[in-house]
Motif scaffolding. Sequence first.
Motif, mmCIF file in Angstrom:
data_model
loop_
_atom_site.group_PDB
_atom_site.id
_atom_site.type_symbol
_atom_site.label_atom_id
_atom_site.label_comp_id
_atom_site.label_asym_id
_atom_site.label_seq_id
_atom_site.Cartn_x
_atom_site.Cartn_y
_atom_site.Cartn_z
ATOM 1 N N MET A 13 0.843 -1.174 0.000
ATOM 2 C CA MET A 13 0.000 0.000 0.000
ATOM 3 C C MET A 13 0.884 1.231 0.000
ATOM 4 O O MET A 13 1.813 1.344 0.781
ATOM 5 N N VAL A 14 0.572 2.161 -0.872
ATOM 6 C CA VAL A 14 1.367 3.379 -1.015
ATOM 7 C C VAL A 14 0.748 4.465 -0.150
ATOM 8 O O VAL A 14 -0.450 4.710 -0.200
ATOM 9 N N ASN A 15 1.571 5.067 0.634
ATOM 10 C CA ASN A 15 1.100 6.169 1.465
ATOM 11 C C ASN A 15 1.173 7.460 0.677
ATOM 12 O O ASN A 15 2.205 7.773 0.111
ATOM 13 N N SER A 16 0.069 8.175 0.624
ATOM 14 C CA SER A 16 0.076 9.474 -0.048
ATOM 15 C C SER A 16 0.284 10.542 1.006
ATOM 16 O O SER A 16 -0.102 10.368 2.158
ATOM 17 N N PRO A 17 0.877 11.644 0.584
ATOM 18 C CA PRO A 17 1.103 12.703 1.560
ATOM 19 C C PRO A 17 -0.224 13.248 2.056
ATOM 20 O O PRO A 17 -1.212 13.271 1.335
ATOM 21 N N PRO A 18 -0.304 13.657 3.296
ATOM 22 C CA PRO A 18 -1.566 14.198 3.833
ATOM 23 C C PRO A 18 -1.966 15.474 3.100
ATOM 24 O O PRO A 18 -1.123 16.272 2.707
ATOM 25 N N THR A 19 -3.285 15.609 2.890
ATOM 26 C CA THR A 19 -3.820 16.805 2.232
ATOM 27 C C THR A 19 -3.895 17.912 3.266
ATOM 28 O O THR A 19 -4.473 17.721 4.343
ATOM 29 N N PRO A 20 -3.306 19.057 2.936
ATOM 30 C CA PRO A 20 -3.351 20.136 3.916
ATOM 31 C C PRO A 20 -4.782 20.650 4.080
ATOM 32 O O PRO A 20 -5.558 20.692 3.129
ATOM 33 N N ALA A 21 -5.153 20.995 5.280
ATOM 34 C CA ALA A 21 -6.477 21.551 5.574
ATOM 35 C C ALA A 21 -6.591 22.939 4.965
ATOM 36 O O ALA A 21 -5.598 23.645 4.810
ATOM 37 N N LEU A 22 -7.828 23.304 4.596
ATOM 38 C CA LEU A 22 -8.052 24.632 4.030
ATOM 39 C C LEU A 22 -7.882 25.684 5.120
ATOM 40 O O LEU A 22 -8.365 25.514 6.243
ATOM 41 N N GLY A 23 -7.243 26.728 4.725
ATOM 42 C CA GLY A 23 -7.068 27.833 5.660
ATOM 43 C C GLY A 23 -8.316 28.676 5.734
ATOM 44 O O GLY A 23 -9.257 28.515 4.935
ATOM 45 N N GLY A 79 -8.743 31.801 4.994
ATOM 46 C CA GLY A 79 -8.899 32.618 3.786
ATOM 47 C C GLY A 79 -9.479 31.816 2.640
ATOM 48 O O GLY A 79 -10.322 32.301 1.886
ATOM 49 N N GLU A 80 -9.031 30.574 2.487
ATOM 50 C CA GLU A 80 -9.550 29.716 1.414
ATOM 51 C C GLU A 80 -11.015 29.373 1.657
ATOM 52 O O GLU A 80 -11.818 29.335 0.734
ATOM 53 N N ARG A 81 -11.373 29.088 2.922
ATOM 54 C CA ARG A 81 -12.765 28.793 3.251
ATOM 55 C C ARG A 81 -13.650 30.007 2.965
ATOM 56 O O ARG A 81 -14.755 29.879 2.434
ATOM 57 N N LEU A 82 -13.169 31.182 3.308
ATOM 58 C CA LEU A 82 -13.911 32.412 3.060
ATOM 59 C C LEU A 82 -14.100 32.624 1.557
ATOM 60 O O LEU A 82 -15.182 33.008 1.100
ATOM 61 N N LEU A 96 -14.168 30.253 -0.775
ATOM 62 C CA LEU A 96 -15.147 29.269 -1.239
ATOM 63 C C LEU A 96 -16.571 29.676 -0.858
ATOM 64 O O LEU A 96 -17.508 29.522 -1.641
ATOM 65 N N LEU A 97 -16.750 30.181 0.339
ATOM 66 C CA LEU A 97 -18.064 30.649 0.784
ATOM 67 C C LEU A 97 -18.556 31.805 -0.084
ATOM 68 O O LEU A 97 -19.720 31.844 -0.509
ATOM 69 N N LEU A 98 -17.654 32.737 -0.382
ATOM 70 C CA LEU A 98 -17.994 33.870 -1.237
ATOM 71 C C LEU A 98 -18.353 33.397 -2.644
ATOM 72 O O LEU A 98 -19.335 33.856 -3.230
ATOM 73 N N LEU A 99 -17.585 32.458 -3.174
ATOM 74 C CA LEU A 99 -17.853 31.916 -4.506
ATOM 75 C C LEU A 99 -19.217 31.207 -4.528
ATOM 76 O O LEU A 99 -19.996 31.383 -5.469
ATOM 77 N N ALA A 100 -19.527 30.436 -3.487
ATOM 78 C CA ALA A 100 -20.815 29.755 -3.412
ATOM 79 C C ALA A 100 -21.958 30.762 -3.343
ATOM 80 O O ALA A 100 -22.997 30.583 -3.981
ATOM 81 N N ALA A 101 -21.791 31.830 -2.572
ATOM 82 C CA ALA A 101 -22.824 32.857 -2.471
ATOM 83 C C ALA A 101 -23.037 33.550 -3.815
ATOM 84 O O ALA A 101 -24.181 33.819 -4.217
ATOM 85 N N LEU A 102 -21.960 33.836 -4.536
ATOM 86 C CA LEU A 102 -22.079 34.463 -5.857
ATOM 87 C C LEU A 102 -22.781 33.540 -6.849
ATOM 88 O O LEU A 102 -23.615 33.986 -7.640
#
Length: 187
Positions: free
Chosen positions: A1-11, A13-16, A18-24
């Motif tokens: 089994m190949v271990n993939s690097p962990p996906t960094p959590a959204l910061g 600013g990125e969440r904000l 995405l929220l703005l994009l969804a609202a638009l």
Amino acid sequence: MVNSPPTPALGQGERLLLLLLAALLAAGLLWFRGGLHPEAPLERLARQSLDLQVALHNGRPTLVEFYADWCEACRSMAPAMERVEVQHRGQLDVVLLNVDNPRWQAELERYAVNGIPQLELFDATGVAVGRAIGARSAGELQALSDALLSGQPLPQLAGVGQVSALGSDPEPKAAEAGTMASPRSHG
């Protein structure tokens, strides 16, 4: 089994973002679908139209459209029909009759409706003065309504013609009515 690097959590600013994009996107979809008014122009016009007999006897010219909810040409023509109705409210009656409603079967037969949209045009005394078959542009609808309001002859447009009482029988015979094409038939 190949271990993939962990996906960094959204910061934050990125969440904000995405929220703005969804609202638009939601606002754009709401605007595109007609705002908070769920009724399209076709439904609004049909709901607010006068009864045909009232319209034909109230001393104003009348524009009657035979339509169907599923008819794309009827739907595309509806905003222009609504503008005509608003512009000439109190001077010109705009009446919509749904060909799928059995209530209007006698009118479908009386006016030989075998395709939609079909416009029946009446002067201020309720006398039929013309018919327009097929989709109409905003300019054509305006020209037709202007002619009705002024009592002038209908404009020379493709699919528009005068009507005459000569040789016409307003009540179809029973044998003819049974063979008449339905406005909902496509073949």
